[in-house]
Scaffold this motif. Structure first.
Motif, PDB file in Angstrom:
ATOM      1  N   THR A 221      33.049 -10.475   4.233  1.00 22.91           N
ATOM      2  CA  THR A 221      34.274 -11.224   4.185  1.00 22.91           C
ATOM      3  C   THR A 221      34.801 -11.519   5.778  1.00 22.91           C
ATOM      4  O   THR A 221      35.177 -10.304   6.551  1.00 22.91           O
ATOM      5  N   LYS A 223      37.435 -13.666   6.536  1.00 19.72           N
ATOM      6  CA  LYS A 223      38.657 -14.205   6.742  1.00 19.72           C
ATOM      7  C   LYS A 223      39.343 -13.392   5.684  1.00 19.72           C
ATOM      8  O   LYS A 223      39.039 -12.103   5.067  1.00 19.72           O
ATOM      9  N   LYS A 224      40.327 -13.891   4.997  1.00 17.13           N
ATOM     10  CA  LYS A 224      41.327 -13.108   4.107  1.00 17.13           C
ATOM     11  C   LYS A 224      40.421 -12.966   2.855  1.00 17.13           C
ATOM     12  O   LYS A 224      39.399 -13.888   2.506  1.00 17.13           O
ATOM     13  N   PRO A 289      43.496 -12.804   9.727  1.00 22.80           N
ATOM     14  CA  PRO A 289      43.061 -13.191   8.197  1.00 22.80           C
ATOM     15  C   PRO A 289      42.141 -11.983   7.818  1.00 22.80           C
ATOM     16  O   PRO A 289      42.017 -11.495   6.971  1.00 22.80           O
ATOM     17  N   GLU A 290      41.368 -11.475   8.906  1.00 30.89           N
ATOM     18  CA  GLU A 290      40.223 -10.563   8.626  1.00 30.89           C
ATOM     19  C   GLU A 290      40.929  -9.229   8.482  1.00 30.89           C
ATOM     20  O   GLU A 290      40.086  -8.402   8.391  1.00 30.89           O
ATOM     21  N   ILE A 320      45.615 -19.813   0.403  1.00 36.15           N
ATOM     22  CA  ILE A 320      44.206 -20.026   0.383  1.00 36.15           C
ATOM     23  C   ILE A 320      43.457 -20.781   1.153  1.00 36.15           C
ATOM     24  O   ILE A 320      43.719 -22.197   0.931  1.00 36.15           O
ATOM     25  N   GLU A 321      42.555 -20.639   2.176  1.00 33.98           N
ATOM     26  CA  GLU A 321      42.450 -21.326   3.143  1.00 33.98           C
ATOM     27  C   GLU A 321      40.787 -21.667   3.321  1.00 33.98           C
ATOM     28  O   GLU A 321      40.192 -20.671   2.694  1.00 33.98           O
ATOM     29  N   ASP A 324      38.192 -18.262   3.323  1.00 33.95           N
ATOM     30  CA  ASP A 324      38.485 -17.569   2.761  1.00 33.95           C
ATOM     31  C   ASP A 324      37.772 -17.030   1.339  1.00 33.95           C
ATOM     32  O   ASP A 324      37.205 -17.972   0.984  1.00 33.95           O
ATOM     33  N   THR A 325      37.734 -15.716   0.901  1.00 38.91           N
ATOM     34  CA  THR A 325      37.072 -15.362  -0.180  1.00 38.91           C
ATOM     35  C   THR A 325      37.675 -14.862  -1.258  1.00 38.91           C
ATOM     36  O   THR A 325      38.667 -14.215  -1.064  1.00 38.91           O
ATOM     37  N   ALA A 352      37.061 -22.416  -0.167  1.00 44.35           N
ATOM     38  CA  ALA A 352      36.966 -20.949  -0.214  1.00 44.35           C
ATOM     39  C   ALA A 352      35.591 -20.546  -0.772  1.00 44.35           C
ATOM     40  O   ALA A 352      35.021 -21.305  -1.698  1.00 44.35           O
TER      41      ALA A 352
END
Length: 554
Positions: A221, A223-224, A289-290, A320-321, A324-325, A352
Motif C-alpha cells: 500500500t 498511500k493511506k 498518507p503512506e 478516502i482519496e 488509498d486502499t 480507491a
C-alpha cells in the motif's frame, strides 16, 4: 417423575441466527445460557433490535438463579439489558465478556443494580444443583468459553461459539485436554453444539493464517490504508496494530464501536499498543498518507457507519482519496450484501483500491466457527449420549443432526426448535411439550420499549403520533434533487401550514448540504432526511411520528 428430569428449553437461536438463549431447569432451579439479540429486517419499521420472548422466565421468575454468558458477541449478550430489566439475577461471564456487558448495561442505566460475577476458565463454581465448569475455547473474539454443566443426571456441555485453533495469536489455545477429560470420565449426557459452519467441509483455518496476506497488503500500500473488521475481533485488530508498527504507520481509530472495543481491549491487556502508535483522528493531516493506518467501523455497509459516510466523502476525519486502499477483513453476513456492495461501489468511484473477501484476493479473513472436522472432533472427544444442535437456521440444525449421527457416537440426535422442552434422565431424552417463545421487537431510544407486535406497534404509532412522508425526486445520473420536496402529514398537524413549510425547508437543507454521491445513495440520503426531520419535529411538537422518506428516481 418429572421432578427427576432435567429440562432443556431453547428460547432463541434454534431456527434462526442470533437471539441465542437456552434455559436449563432442574426441579425449582433454572439457569440461562446466553442472552442474545438479532438485528431487525428492513420491514420492521421503528424497531431497533429483536430479542427472545422470555415469558417462560418471567412466569418462573423466583426459580431463575443466574445467566451465564459464553462470550461477548451481540447475538449472545445483546439482549441482556432487556432480560435484566425484567429479571435482576446474577450474571456470570469471563473478564472481557463482562467488560462488554458493562457498557451495554451502563447505556441502559442498569449497571448500578447488576450483579456481575467473573468466571475463570477451568475453575468450577456452583449454582443450586448445577456445578458449572467454564472451558476455554477459541473463536473470533477473546475470552470465550464453553460451559460443562454438571447436573444430577449427568453433564450437559454447551459449546458456545467455537473453532479449534491450536495456535491463536493471543497464545491461549483451545483447551482440548478439558474436553478429552469429559469424554474419559464417562462422556457427557448431552452435547449442545454450534451449527454455524456445519455446511463447510474440512477445518477452519487459524486466525494466524491471515497474517501473511495482510502483511503483503501493508507492504504494497502506497498511500493511506483503511482497515475495517468487526469491532469485536480483538485479535484481528491487534494484528493490524502490530503490522502498522512494523510498516511504520500511525493508527487512527474511527467509529464508536471500534473505539470502544480497542479501549476495553487495551484496559484489559488484550491489546498491547507501543507508545505513540495511536494518534487522534484530528492529527491525521499531520502525517504523510503512506504513514497512516485508519481502523474504521462499518464493515457490513451500515448506512450511517463511519465507512459508509467516508465512502461518500461525508466524514470529518476519514477522507478516502484516489490511490488509498480499503481492506474489508470480514465475511459478508447474509442479508447485508446490498449495503456492502453499495459502499464498495462508492469507494471504487473514489478510485480507491478495495480488497474484500470475494475468494480471489487471498486469505484476509477466517471464520470464528468450527467446520465439519472440528464438529466431529468435539463429538469424538466428549462421547455424548445425546446430541442437540444449536445456533442456526432449521437447515443447519438438520444437517448437523446428520453429521453427528455419521460419527456413530451419539445414541440419539434430537432436532429441536425454540420453545420445545427436552426432558433428560440418565438414560433417556424425550421432547415433552412447549413453552411460549417468539420475537420481541424493541425500540431502545433511551429506554427499553417493547414492540409487542409489528402491526400493533405501527397502529399505535400512527394513532398517537401520526406519520410524516417526505417525497423527494432525485435524478439518478446527476444526484440533483428536482422540484420542491413534498411533505405529507397524517395523524397530526395536518392543517399546520407553518410546520409543513418548515419541514419542507429542513428536507431541502438536508439535500443541499449533501454531496451528489450521498444523494445518489438512497440508503444514506433517506437516513439523513429521516434523522433531520425526526429531530426537528420532536423539538417543535414533542411528538415522534413515523417518518418515511420516499425517494422517487427520475
Amino acid at each position: 417423575m418429572a421432578q427427576d428430569k432435567l429440562r432443556l428449553i431453547p428460547l432463541g437461536g434454534l431456527g434462526e441466527f442470533g437471539m441465542n438463549c437456552m434455559a436449563l431447569r432442574w426441579q425449582d432451579d433454572i439457569i440461562v445460557i446466553d442472552a442474545g439479540l438479532m438485528f431487525p429486517e428492513e420491514e420492521l419499521l421503528g424497531v431497533d433490535i429483536v430479542v427472545p420472548d422470555i415469558s417462560y422466565l418471567t412466569e418462573n421468575r423466583t426459580k431463575v438463579k443466574a445467566i451465564i454468558l459464553t462470550h461477548g458477541h451481540e447475538d449472545h449478550i445483546g439482549g441482556l439489558p432487556w432480560i435484566l430489566s425484567e429479571l435482576n439475577v446474577p450474571v456470570y461471564g469471563t473478564e472481557f465478556t463482562l467488560a462488554l456487558a458493562e457498557g451495554k448495561l451502563d447505556e441502559h442505566r442498569l449497571l448500578d443494580d447488576a450483579d456481575l460475577i467473573e468466571m475463570i476458565p477451568g475453575k468450577k463454581f456452583s449454582i443450586g444443583p448445577f456445578t458449572i465448569q467454564p472451558i476455554h475455547v477459541t473463536h473470533s473474539l477473546v475470552d470465550c468459553v464453553a460451559v460443562a454443566i454438571h447436573t444430577p443426571v449427568g453433564v450437559v456441555l454447551h459449546t458456545g461459539d467455537f473453532k479449534v485453533d491450536l495456535s491463536p495469536p493471543d497464545g491461549k489455545a483451545f483447551d482440548l485436554q478439558a474436553f478429552a477429560d469429559l469424554g474419559k470420565n464417562g462422556g457427557v449426557l448431552a452435547l449442545l453444539q454450534d451449527s454455524t459452519n456445519v455446511d463447510r467441509k474440512g477445518w477452519t483455518p487459524s486466525e494466524r493464517a491471515v497474517r501473511p496476506r495482510l502483511d503483503e497488503i501493508f507492504g504494497q500500500t502506497k498511500k493511506k490504508l483503511f482497515f475495517s473488521c468487526f469491532s469485536s475481533s480483538v485479535t484481528r485488530i491487534a494484528l493490524a496494530f502490530d503490522l502498522a508498527a512494523k510498516h511504520g504507520r500511525k493508527v487512527a481509530v474511527i467509529g464508536r464501536s471500534m473505539d470502544n472495543a480497542t479501549e476495553i481491549a487495551q484496559d484489559l491487556g488484550y491489546l498491547k499498543v507501543p507508545q505513540g502508535l495511536i494518534i487522534n483522528p484530528g492529527q491525521m493531516r499531520d502525517f504523510a498518507p503512506e504513514k497512516l493506518l485508519v481502523m474504521i467501523s462499518g464493515t457490513q455497509g451500515e448506512p450511517m457507519s463511519a465507512l459508509s459516510r467516508a465512502a461518500v466523502n461525508n466524514h470529518k476525519f476519514a477522507k478516502i482519496e484516489a490511490g488509498d486502499t480499503v481492506l474489508m477483513s470480514s465475511r459478508v453476513i447474509p442479508g447485508n450484501e446490498k449495503g456492502i456492495y453499495r459502499v464498495i461501489d462508492h469507494l471504487e468511484r473514489r478510485d480507491a483500491l478495495v480488497i474484500h473477501d470475494d475468494g480471489t484476493n487471498g486469505l484476509i479473513h477466517v471464520s470464528g466457527h468450527g467446520s465439519q472436522e472440528e464438529l466431529k472432533l468435539m463429538i469424538n472427544l466428549v462421547q455424548p449420549k445425546f446430541f442437540i444442535p444449536v445456533h442456526g437456521d432449521y437447515r443447519h440444525l438438520k444437517r448437523h443432526v446428520e453429521l453427528a449421527l455419521s460419527t456413530g457416537v451419539p445414541q440419539k440426535a434430537i432436532l429441536m426448535e425454540d420453545g420445545e422442552i427436552l426432558e433428560l434422565t440418565k438414560d433417556t431424552a424425550q421432547k415433552n411439550g412447549k413453552v411460549t417463545t417468539g420475537r420481541v421487537c424493541i425500540d431502545s431510544g433511551g429506554t427499553i420499549d417493547v414492540v409487542e407486535d409489528v402491526v400493533i406497534r405501527d397502529r399505535q404509532h400512527l394513532s398517537e403520533d401520526g406519520i410524516v412522508i417526505a417525497i423527494v425526486a432525485i435524478d439518478k445520473r446527476t444526484g440533483q434533487s428536482e422540484g420542491v420536496p413534498e411533505i405529507v402529514m397524517r395523524g397530526f398537524a395536518m392543517d399546520d401550514a407553518q410546520l409543513i413549510g418548515e419541514s419542507r425547508a429542513i428536507v431541502k437543507r438536508t439535500l443541499e448540504g449533501s454531496s451528489a454521491e450521498e444523494r445518489q445513495d438512497y440508503g444514506v440520503i433517506k437516513e439523513k432526511i429521516r434523522g433531520d426531520l425526526k429531530r426537528f419535529i420532536q423539538k417543535s411538537t414533542s411528538r415522534r411520528p413515523l417518518i418515511m422518506p420516499v425517494i422517487m428516481e427520475i
